[in-house]
Scaffold this motif. Structure first.
Motif, PDB file in Angstrom:
ATOM      1  N   SER A 251       0.831  -1.203   0.000  1.00 27.06           N
ATOM      2  CA  SER A 251       0.000   0.000   0.000  1.00 27.06           C
ATOM      3  C   SER A 251       0.867   1.254   0.000  1.00 27.06           C
ATOM      4  O   SER A 251       1.913   1.311   0.646  1.00 27.06           O
ATOM      5  CB  SER A 251      -0.911  -0.003   1.228  1.00 27.06           C
ATOM      6  OG  SER A 251      -1.673   1.179   1.291  1.00 27.06           O
ATOM      7  N   LYS A 252       0.411   2.270  -0.721  1.00 24.37           N
ATOM      8  CA  LYS A 252       1.120   3.542  -0.767  1.00 24.37           C
ATOM      9  C   LYS A 252       0.690   4.421   0.398  1.00 24.37           C
ATOM     10  O   LYS A 252      -0.408   4.280   0.929  1.00 24.37           O
ATOM     11  CB  LYS A 252       0.838   4.264  -2.082  1.00 24.37           C
ATOM     12  CG  LYS A 252       1.304   3.501  -3.307  1.00 24.37           C
ATOM     13  CD  LYS A 252       0.950   4.265  -4.576  1.00 24.37           C
ATOM     14  CE  LYS A 252       1.373   3.496  -5.815  1.00 24.37           C
ATOM     15  NZ  LYS A 252       0.988   4.212  -7.057  1.00 24.37           N
ATOM     16  N   LYS A 253       1.550   5.344   0.761  1.00 26.46           N
ATOM     17  CA  LYS A 253       1.240   6.284   1.830  1.00 26.46           C
ATOM     18  C   LYS A 253       0.321   7.382   1.305  1.00 26.46           C
ATOM     19  O   LYS A 253       0.486   7.868   0.184  1.00 26.46           O
ATOM     20  CB  LYS A 253       2.545   6.892   2.361  1.00 26.46           C
ATOM     21  CG  LYS A 253       2.363   7.926   3.456  1.00 26.46           C
ATOM     22  CD  LYS A 253       3.716   8.493   3.862  1.00 26.46           C
ATOM     23  CE  LYS A 253       3.542   9.628   4.861  1.00 26.46           C
ATOM     24  NZ  LYS A 253       4.850  10.212   5.256  1.00 26.46           N
ATOM     25  N   LEU A 254      -0.653   7.776   2.119  1.00 30.16           N
ATOM     26  CA  LEU A 254      -1.577   8.838   1.731  1.00 30.16           C
ATOM     27  C   LEU A 254      -0.827  10.157   1.609  1.00 30.16           C
ATOM     28  O   LEU A 254      -0.252  10.640   2.584  1.00 30.16           O
ATOM     29  CB  LEU A 254      -2.696   8.959   2.768  1.00 30.16           C
ATOM     30  CG  LEU A 254      -3.730  10.059   2.532  1.00 30.16           C
ATOM     31  CD1 LEU A 254      -4.525   9.785   1.268  1.00 30.16           C
ATOM     32  CD2 LEU A 254      -4.662  10.192   3.730  1.00 30.16           C
ATOM     33  N   PRO A 255      -0.798  10.772   0.399  1.00 29.94           N
ATOM     34  CA  PRO A 255      -0.084  12.050   0.243  1.00 29.94           C
ATOM     35  C   PRO A 255      -0.751  13.157   1.048  1.00 29.94           C
ATOM     36  O   PRO A 255      -1.966  13.147   1.281  1.00 29.94           O
ATOM     37  CB  PRO A 255      -0.185  12.324  -1.269  1.00 29.94           C
ATOM     38  CG  PRO A 255      -0.586  11.040  -1.889  1.00 29.94           C
ATOM     39  CD  PRO A 255      -1.382  10.302  -0.860  1.00 29.94           C
ATOM     40  N   ARG A 256       0.035  14.126   1.425  1.00 29.82           N
ATOM     41  CA  ARG A 256      -0.482  15.228   2.244  1.00 29.82           C
ATOM     42  C   ARG A 256      -1.550  16.028   1.511  1.00 29.82           C
ATOM     43  O   ARG A 256      -2.511  16.508   2.121  1.00 29.82           O
ATOM     44  CB  ARG A 256       0.676  16.140   2.667  1.00 29.82           C
ATOM     45  CG  ARG A 256       0.277  17.155   3.720  1.00 29.82           C
ATOM     46  CD  ARG A 256       1.404  18.085   4.079  1.00 29.82           C
ATOM     47  NE  ARG A 256       1.070  18.857   5.264  1.00 29.82           N
ATOM     48  CZ  ARG A 256       1.372  18.520   6.499  1.00 29.82           C
ATOM     49  NH1 ARG A 256       2.051  17.406   6.726  1.00 29.82           N
ATOM     50  NH2 ARG A 256       1.020  19.267   7.523  1.00 29.82           N
ATOM     51  N   ASP A 257      -1.407  16.180   0.200  1.00 29.66           N
ATOM     52  CA  ASP A 257      -2.393  16.967  -0.536  1.00 29.66           C
ATOM     53  C   ASP A 257      -3.715  16.240  -0.723  1.00 29.66           C
ATOM     54  O   ASP A 257      -4.677  16.814  -1.253  1.00 29.66           O
ATOM     55  CB  ASP A 257      -1.829  17.394  -1.896  1.00 29.66           C
ATOM     56  CG  ASP A 257      -1.392  16.197  -2.740  1.00 29.66           C
ATOM     57  OD1 ASP A 257      -1.608  15.040  -2.327  1.00 29.66           O
ATOM     58  OD2 ASP A 257      -0.826  16.420  -3.831  1.00 29.66           O
ATOM     59  N   ARG A 258      -3.801  14.977  -0.279  1.00 24.24           N
ATOM     60  CA  ARG A 258      -5.046  14.223  -0.368  1.00 24.24           C
ATOM     61  C   ARG A 258      -5.782  14.188   0.968  1.00 24.24           C
ATOM     62  O   ARG A 258      -6.846  13.569   1.060  1.00 24.24           O
ATOM     63  CB  ARG A 258      -4.752  12.784  -0.821  1.00 24.24           C
ATOM     64  CG  ARG A 258      -4.191  12.643  -2.226  1.00 24.24           C
ATOM     65  CD  ARG A 258      -5.254  12.883  -3.279  1.00 24.24           C
ATOM     66  NE  ARG A 258      -6.386  11.981  -3.132  1.00 24.24           N
ATOM     67  CZ  ARG A 258      -6.424  10.750  -3.645  1.00 24.24           C
ATOM     68  NH1 ARG A 258      -5.368  10.287  -4.327  1.00 24.24           N
ATOM     69  NH2 ARG A 258      -7.485   9.994  -3.488  1.00 24.24           N
ATOM     70  N   TYR A 259      -5.214  14.827   2.001  1.00 26.68           N
ATOM     71  CA  TYR A 259      -5.903  14.845   3.289  1.00 26.68           C
ATOM     72  C   TYR A 259      -7.273  15.501   3.123  1.00 26.68           C
ATOM     73  O   TYR A 259      -7.374  16.587   2.527  1.00 26.68           O
ATOM     74  CB  TYR A 259      -5.107  15.636   4.325  1.00 26.68           C
ATOM     75  CG  TYR A 259      -3.830  14.989   4.795  1.00 26.68           C
ATOM     76  CD1 TYR A 259      -3.395  13.768   4.277  1.00 26.68           C
ATOM     77  CD2 TYR A 259      -3.027  15.599   5.761  1.00 26.68           C
ATOM     78  CE1 TYR A 259      -2.216  13.183   4.703  1.00 26.68           C
ATOM     79  CE2 TYR A 259      -1.844  15.019   6.202  1.00 26.68           C
ATOM     80  CZ  TYR A 259      -1.442  13.820   5.666  1.00 26.68           C
ATOM     81  OH  TYR A 259      -0.274  13.243   6.095  1.00 26.68           O
ATOM     82  N   PRO A 260      -8.340  14.898   3.652  1.00 23.42           N
ATOM     83  CA  PRO A 260      -9.667  15.523   3.540  1.00 23.42           C
ATOM     84  C   PRO A 260      -9.723  16.899   4.200  1.00 23.42           C
ATOM     85  O   PRO A 260     -10.405  17.792   3.702  1.00 23.42           O
ATOM     86  CB  PRO A 260     -10.594  14.527   4.254  1.00 23.42           C
ATOM     87  CG  PRO A 260      -9.866  13.228   4.223  1.00 23.42           C
ATOM     88  CD  PRO A 260      -8.418  13.583   4.299  1.00 23.42           C
ATOM     89  N   LYS A 261      -9.031  17.077   5.313  1.00 27.91           N
ATOM     90  CA  LYS A 261      -8.939  18.369   5.984  1.00 27.91           C
ATOM     91  C   LYS A 261      -7.485  18.634   6.331  1.00 27.91           C
ATOM     92  O   LYS A 261      -6.738  17.717   6.673  1.00 27.91           O
ATOM     93  CB  LYS A 261      -9.805  18.397   7.245  1.00 27.91           C
ATOM     94  CG  LYS A 261     -11.289  18.461   6.944  1.00 27.91           C
ATOM     95  CD  LYS A 261     -12.101  18.645   8.211  1.00 27.91           C
ATOM     96  CE  LYS A 261     -13.583  18.756   7.881  1.00 27.91           C
ATOM     97  NZ  LYS A 261     -14.427  18.896   9.092  1.00 27.91           N
ATOM     98  N   LYS A 262      -7.094  19.891   6.259  1.00 24.86           N
ATOM     99  CA  LYS A 262      -5.704  20.249   6.478  1.00 24.86           C
ATOM    100  C   LYS A 262      -5.285  19.966   7.909  1.00 24.86           C
ATOM    101  O   LYS A 262      -6.003  20.272   8.848  1.00 24.86           O
ATOM    102  CB  LYS A 262      -5.487  21.730   6.170  1.00 24.86           C
ATOM    103  CG  LYS A 262      -5.780  22.126   4.737  1.00 24.86           C
ATOM    104  CD  LYS A 262      -5.653  23.615   4.562  1.00 24.86           C
ATOM    105  CE  LYS A 262      -6.024  24.041   3.144  1.00 24.86           C
ATOM    106  NZ  LYS A 262      -5.956  25.513   2.984  1.00 24.86           N
ATOM    107  N   LEU A 263      -4.104  19.405   8.051  1.00 22.88           N
ATOM    108  CA  LEU A 263      -3.512  19.223   9.372  1.00 22.88           C
ATOM    109  C   LEU A 263      -2.552  20.381   9.609  1.00 22.88           C
ATOM    110  O   LEU A 263      -1.370  20.314   9.291  1.00 22.88           O
ATOM    111  CB  LEU A 263      -2.781  17.883   9.461  1.00 22.88           C
ATOM    112  CG  LEU A 263      -2.145  17.568  10.809  1.00 22.88           C
ATOM    113  CD1 LEU A 263      -3.223  17.263  11.843  1.00 22.88           C
ATOM    114  CD2 LEU A 263      -1.188  16.394  10.698  1.00 22.88           C
TER     115      LEU A 263
END
Length: 544
Positions: A251-263
């Motif tokens: 599995s690939k790591k979830l990219p930061r730009d795909r976060y549903p809401k900004k962290l």
């Protein structure tokens, strides 16, 4: 024969311990065992991910959080974060010493041990690790494929064997999961007992709440291949998809730009997820780091910049300076002298990463500046080798104070008003643009290896100590083109807010950070449950 008899038990324990050390689950099942144990409606996760058109708004997904969504199969790292951030160094040491026992017992007993060590005696109302610390590390462990499947579902129910206080904020606030079903912790007089409720809550209301039966929702489940239908909710699923260890590894790591809401905000001292090997390094380094931190502080406050900078660099604290202020072109207007004004110092305006930002700007310029801060502990004020002045957050008083300092010499200010670790810039207060006509934007960034030098919920007087405890740390200071502030405000060509936004944009472009409208109040409401000042507000923060 004797040698074989002696080494077999040792080799057996060695394999168990180090398989766990590398992140393998507590009970490992092969693919053959998984396939032979599944029911006729059990399928493998790959088939669900490959048919992207199978899901619709009429689909209700029930998924196992740690077994299906996270790439890692070990929960020790997250409990160590709870132990260190909420309980302190001693509690984390106890958890680490019990790690071999946790590896040898069953998964259920191991979970109970970790819950007892991490939560016993903690005050329920002040526990904010699940809100302020864990979301960042959860995001970094989310698998892209499982996330994409969840995004296509109409309704989502997250199921976990972890305490609900650890996962609920992340799943609901950041991943937009509709319902979270986790273990409840027993509480006595407002304190956690370190025990989980054994009795499961009735799960039928969960399905009825989301019309799983009345509106004909197609209910499917996603869980780990070694956790066969480990929750009663999975018995209501039409199909159950199993996520194997091979699925997690690929599995690939979830990219930061795909976060549903900004962290944008997170808290906690640890800059890395403490797996067992990193935990050993942290616990062994702490005594050395404290001594090294004291040495660095003494060098920084007692020696001239030309002498202390090479010594600090040799000890692991690197400083990189990029000076762009000698460019001929000016960013807004050419600097115009104001005939009625007395000569003033230069105002250096920088973003805020740690309490040491003004000091490192002094290192970069190799001269002393007056530092203006919105919050500063008494200890930091005593140890500071440069003059520091606290702002009162009263606009008139603060303007007069900065005017006096500008008449005495150069001043450095951080208009964000609070630190931000992530690649974002908070809103710049426009007060600085009304004080000086010679403004130098300064872009500051840091990189730490073990500890963060900032906190919202802890003791701020220890912030410099923790930053100096890092084995190595990098500070980057970029001096940008000068900007006219006061003259623009006086002739009406630009407002003070326009100048502040312009400076924020220039600093953001230099660092590659995103500019936001978040403020100090937003940060402390999320991380500490207050506004960072004496008065409190009951209004909830809404994400943009």
């Amino acid at each position: 024969m004797i040698k074989s008899f002696f080494f077999k038990p040792f080799f057996f324990l060695y394999r168990i311990f180090f398989r766990k050390l590398k992140g393998f689950p507590m009970s490992v099942s092969s693919s053959h065992h998984a396939s032979s144990s599944q029911s006729k409606n059990d399928k493998f996760f790959g088939s669900l991910y490959s048919h992207k058109s199978d899901l619709s708004n009429q689909t209700l997904i029930i998924f196992n959080f740690e077994g299906a969504l996270l790439k890692s199969s070990s929960l020790f790292d997250y409990f160590m974060l709870v132990a260190f951030e909420a309980g302190g160094l001693l509690r984390s040491l106890v958890l680490f010493l019990l790690y071999p026992l946790i590896c040898l017992v069953s998964e259920e007993i191991g979970l109970k041990i970790m819950v007892m060590v991490c939560f016993f005696g903690l005050k329920k109302d002040s526990f904010r690790v699940g809100t302020a610390v864990l979301p960042k590390f959860f995001f970094e462990d989310v698998g892209l494929e499982a996330f994409e499947v969840l995004q296509r579902a109409g309704k989502k129910v997250g199921v976990s064997n972890l305490p609900r206080v650890m996962i609920e904020s992340f799943l609901k606030d950041y991943l937009e999961i509709d319902v979270v079903v986790g273990k409840e912790l027993k509480v006595f007089c407002g304190y956690f007992l370190g025990l989980m409720e054994e009795k499961e809550n009735n799960v039928l209301p969960v399905l009825e709440e989301h019309d799983g039966e009345d509106m004909g929702f197609y209910i499917i489940g996603i869980t780990a291949s070694n956790k066969f239908h480990d929750h009663q909710l999975f018995y209501y699923c039409k199909d159950v998809y199993l996520v194997g260890n091979s699925d997690k590894r690929s599995s690939k790591k979830l990219p930061r730009d795909r976060y549903p809401k900004k962290l944008v905000f997170h808290d906690g001292r640890l800059a890395l997820k403490p797996n067992p090997l990193d935990t050993i390094a942290i616990l062994m380094w702490v005594p050395i780091g404290i001594a090294l931190s004291i040495f660095r502080i003494i060098v920084g406050i007692s020696l001239p910049y030309g002498v202390s900078l090479p010594i600090l660099c040799f000890s692991g604290l690197r400083l990189t300076v990029n000076d762009n202020t000698k460019r001929e072109s000016q960013s807004i207007n050419s600097h115009r002298s104001l005939p009625n004004d007395k000569p003033k110092g230069v105002l250096y305006v920088c973003n805020h990463r740690t309490l040491l930002d003004p000091l490192y700007v002094c290192f970069a310029l190799k001269k002393n500046l007056h530092a203006v801060t919105y919050s500063l502990s008494k200890m930091s004020e005593i140890l500071s080798p440069i003059k520091t002045v606290r702002l009162t957050r009263n606009r008139h008083q603060d303007a007069e104070m900065m005017e006096r300092l500008m008449n005495e010499g150069d001043v450095v200010v951080c208009p964000e008003g609070t630190t931000c670790r992530e690649p974002y810039l908070l809103r710049f207060s426009p007060l600085f643009s009304e004080i000086s006509d010679e403004i130098v934007p300064v872009a500051v960034d840091t990189h730490v290896t073990m500890f963060h030098g900032t906190t919202a919920g802890g003791l701020k007087c220890l912030d410099p100590l923790f930053f100096m405890m890092n084995p190595s740390a990098i500070y980057t200071v970029q001096l940008l083109d000068r900007v006219s502030g006061l003259s623009c405000c006086r002739d009406g060509s630009r407002s003070s807010i326009d100048v502040a936004n312009y400076v924020q944009g220039e600093v953001g472009r230099a660092l590659g950070f995103e500019c936001t409208k978040f403020t100090r109040r937003d940060k402390y409401f999320i991380l500490a449950g207050n506004e960072g000042i004496a008065c409190k507000s009951n209004q909830p923060l809404k994400f943009e």
